[in-house]
Design a protein around this motif. Sequence first.
Motif, short mmCIF file in Angstrom:
data_model
loop_
_atom_site.label_atom_id
_atom_site.label_comp_id
_atom_site.label_asym_id
_atom_site.label_seq_id
_atom_site.Cartn_x
_atom_site.Cartn_y
_atom_site.Cartn_z
N TYR A 127 0.88 -1.19 0.02
CA TYR A 127 0.26 0.00 -0.05
C TYR A 127 0.91 1.33 -0.06
O TYR A 127 2.13 1.41 0.63
N LYS A 128 0.76 1.99 -0.85
CA LYS A 128 1.50 3.38 -0.93
C LYS A 128 0.61 4.51 -0.26
O LYS A 128 -0.38 5.04 -0.93
N GLY A 129 1.16 5.02 0.76
CA GLY A 129 0.44 6.34 1.43
C GLY A 129 1.55 7.23 1.44
O GLY A 129 2.15 7.57 0.54
N TYR A 182 4.34 1.21 2.23
CA TYR A 182 4.24 0.02 3.07
C TYR A 182 3.97 -1.35 2.51
O TYR A 182 3.51 -1.51 1.51
N ILE A 183 4.68 -2.35 3.55
CA ILE A 183 4.19 -3.93 3.09
C ILE A 183 3.77 -4.36 4.35
O ILE A 183 4.67 -4.31 5.31
N ILE A 206 1.75 -18.03 0.59
CA ILE A 206 1.88 -16.57 0.46
C ILE A 206 0.97 -15.94 -0.75
O ILE A 206 1.24 -16.34 -1.67
N LYS A 207 0.30 -14.70 -0.29
CA LYS A 207 -0.42 -14.01 -1.31
C LYS A 207 -0.36 -12.68 -1.22
O LYS A 207 -0.42 -11.99 -0.44
N GLU A 208 0.39 -12.27 -2.39
CA GLU A 208 0.60 -10.81 -2.50
C GLU A 208 -0.40 -9.94 -3.13
O GLU A 208 -0.84 -10.62 -4.26
N THR A 209 -0.64 -8.81 -2.69
CA THR A 209 -1.74 -7.88 -3.22
C THR A 209 -1.42 -6.60 -3.15
O THR A 209 -0.84 -6.12 -2.01
N ARG A 210 -1.92 -5.80 -4.04
CA ARG A 210 -1.48 -4.29 -4.05
C ARG A 210 -2.95 -3.66 -3.74
O ARG A 210 -4.01 -4.04 -4.18
N LEU A 213 -5.94 1.70 -0.70
CA LEU A 213 -6.24 2.02 0.76
C LEU A 213 -5.78 0.68 1.31
O LEU A 213 -5.93 -0.45 1.01
N PRO A 214 -5.24 1.06 2.71
CA PRO A 214 -4.82 -0.29 3.66
C PRO A 214 -6.21 -1.09 3.96
O PRO A 214 -7.36 -0.23 4.11
N SER A 215 -6.25 -2.11 3.92
CA SER A 215 -7.54 -2.93 4.17
C SER A 215 -7.90 -2.74 5.55
O SER A 215 -7.33 -2.51 6.36
N PRO A 216 -9.25 -3.26 5.82
CA PRO A 216 -9.77 -2.88 7.18
C PRO A 216 -9.07 -3.78 8.14
O PRO A 216 -8.75 -3.21 9.20
#
Length: 864
Positions: A654-656, A660-661, A815-819, A822-825
Amino acid sequence: MNGKLNFVKERNPKEVEAIMHPFIKEWFFSQFKGLSLPQLHGVMPIHERKNILISAPTGGTKTLTAFLSILNYLVSLACKNELENKVYCVYCSPLKALGADIYVNLVRPLEEVERIAKKHNIEMQKIRVGIRTGDTTTHEKQKMLKNTPHIFITTPESLAIVLSSKRFIERFSAVEFCIVDEIHALASKRGVHLSLSLERLCNVSKIEPVRIGLSATIAPIEEIAGFLVGRGRDCEIADVQFTKKIDMAVLTPVKDIIDTEAASLHSELYNFIDQLIEKHKTTLIFTNTRSATERVVHHLKEMFPSKYLEDIGAHHSSLSKEHRFDIEERLRQGKLKVVVTSTSLELGIDIGYIDLVILLGSPKSVARALQRIGRAGHRLHETAKGRFIVLDRDDLVECCVLAKQAREGIIDRVQIPKNCLDVLSQQIYGMAIQQAWNVEELFALVRRSYCYSELPREDFFSVIDYLAGEYALEARDVYAKIWHDKETKKIGKRGMLARMIYMTNIGTIPEESFVNIVMAGGERKDERVGMIDEGFLERLKPGDVFVLGGHKYEFRYTRGMNAYVAATMYKSPTIPSWFSEMLPLSFDSAIAIQRFRLLMEEKLKKDKKEDVKRFIKEFLYCDEHCAEAVYNYFYEQYKFLEIPNEKKLLIEYYKGEKDYIIFHSLFGRRVNDALSRAIAFVAARLRRRDIEVGISDNGFFLAGESIQAVKALRMLNPDNIVDILKEAIEKTEVLKRRFRHCATRGLMILRSYKGRTKSVGKQQMKSGFLLGSVKKLDENFPILKEARREVLNDLMDIENTKLVIEWIQAGRIKIKETRTKLPSPFALNLIIQGYSDLIRVEDKMNFLKRMHQLHMKEIEKLKE
């Protein structure tokens, strides 16, 4: 452990009554209707001189079970005038206050029994009960030498002192019973210390004492039994569970946690607490931090000034002994309506009648939840009533799963430290003061302790070499404490002051202090801007940003008890101030939550809302209100992204304001601490860049530029993780502070010498010099080796970290990577925790609300 373990069955009441002395029988049945379940399990094995561990819920008559056979035996001797001037029974408790309780609870029955004997015209010898703790006066100690107590009540530290005292040790020449109370609270270095003292006691006594362990609900019970009796001894186990009714529920003070204004949530919370207090006679409220304890008392007094004046109190470890005693006494007398505490009232001191326990936030383990709730209805047949009150969605799920496990009797496992070389150093010194030893016999005695049953020979002899001054540390004022003759294989104490040094420096609980925050440069150079506690400093690494007094500071370096910082305007905080006080979620409970997440993902894939809610209610035993909140939280995460669980490690990019990873690794903070440090260390080496790390029980994040986090994770394996972490912690504050704790325990640094006390600051300065010296001398110097072990095994959880890495390698966890935009709940609490000191609660609530609205908008878009 080599010895046999045997789970005992309930005995027939007539069989137990048959062994009772008539006077004991008369006294017992004048007080109680009948024998309790723990008594039917435990009294006979003790009478038969078998070692036993009695595990039962809080308030389950364990103490009387332990003493009944012993009192029976002593009364029968006293009636025949056969009592000797010696200690028959040693009772050891981790709490001084509990020892005082036991003293009172033994003296009263003995006085009653004496009256019964007089009534029957029998002249009975007086059975003496004595108490020896750090508070015992010299005069009282002298009295004990002349009239030895038949039942000797003490603490682990005082027992070790007595075992090294020339005059009193003779009174231990034929001890027949040894009771260890609250053994569940001794899964620490204090317990390790006690395990060696018990072996010393056995060595001194011509009779092998029967060991009796008393524990609240604990797991793994076999390991605790092994810890109690040591290597090569048999042990009976009385696992008496669920005799006590528990009434527990998870509650939220508002209908919708997310959609409530902060001010409204605050007032609703305290109104809700007030309503619960009103409906009960005495309420005990547990928070997880000392600061929260003070805050709750303050708000209750402020919001209800006419109600809470003299009948409310706070109880935590930072308060004076006098204040704590006063609160305990007023509770016993029923003068307090409500007491708010952090962890200090968890153990079994008698605090009178409590009919409700409120847990504000998660207790972080099932065992702790049961201990806390068990303080209500402390008597045997009373119902223990507990209410979890939550204000946060992660907390809600966590508390619901903990409450489910508590109901079903699934207890998280404790870990007992093994092969602690600092504790070993202290105890060997004490043993050398007691007598000269053949070093092989000493090694054999140490290895009889459960905690040292696998101690490598080279580690034992490295401790002997350190104590004998073989490492040439005199230039650093570390002098030899024992002599070691390698030809005769004998060791003994060195120096006239040995006993005084030992007695004034004994113990395993480290002295903590506050650290000054000082400006490192600029116009304000050397200005002191405030203080933080040491536990918080341990967590800092150079570059970390924290908030103090509303201002942001970047940590640079330490000198002794000063932490040097620079003011920063633009960097965001990385670590919240309450972090050091928070209890970590246990690994077993974390896995249980992960399992629930997996079930929820499966249900959300195929079932309608009402069916899923019905499942939540049935599975978590919760009400409609809670089920709705849990459903909404999981639905939001599932629709926005997907649900991480025990089979899937979700890594969210997530790019804020920075990249962030986010690792959704719900394994508890101790495992996440180890995993995040190792991944950050390897990733930083791959790119030669600094990486910011934030951790919680539910996961961790890395922040920085171009971090190859998954590549770093794939480079970890169970064989290299220990070496990587040792390197990663080498220059950290945590190793510096833990080295001081170990050096103080291992008597490299003396807290007290010739009546002068060394401040924590001076201890830290000295420990800094020593750490540099021993690293040059020998990488495997015993105290340095122990400091590393303590960080990896006790502070972090290296064994379960290895397990998680194994699961990833074996494909059990994918392992599951995702972009995400917004940061998820599920990521929000992790992202926001660094800011929690900077933003007001209202702003945090507004942020979560805003994010919730954005998530729901995205979910609506996906539907279109």
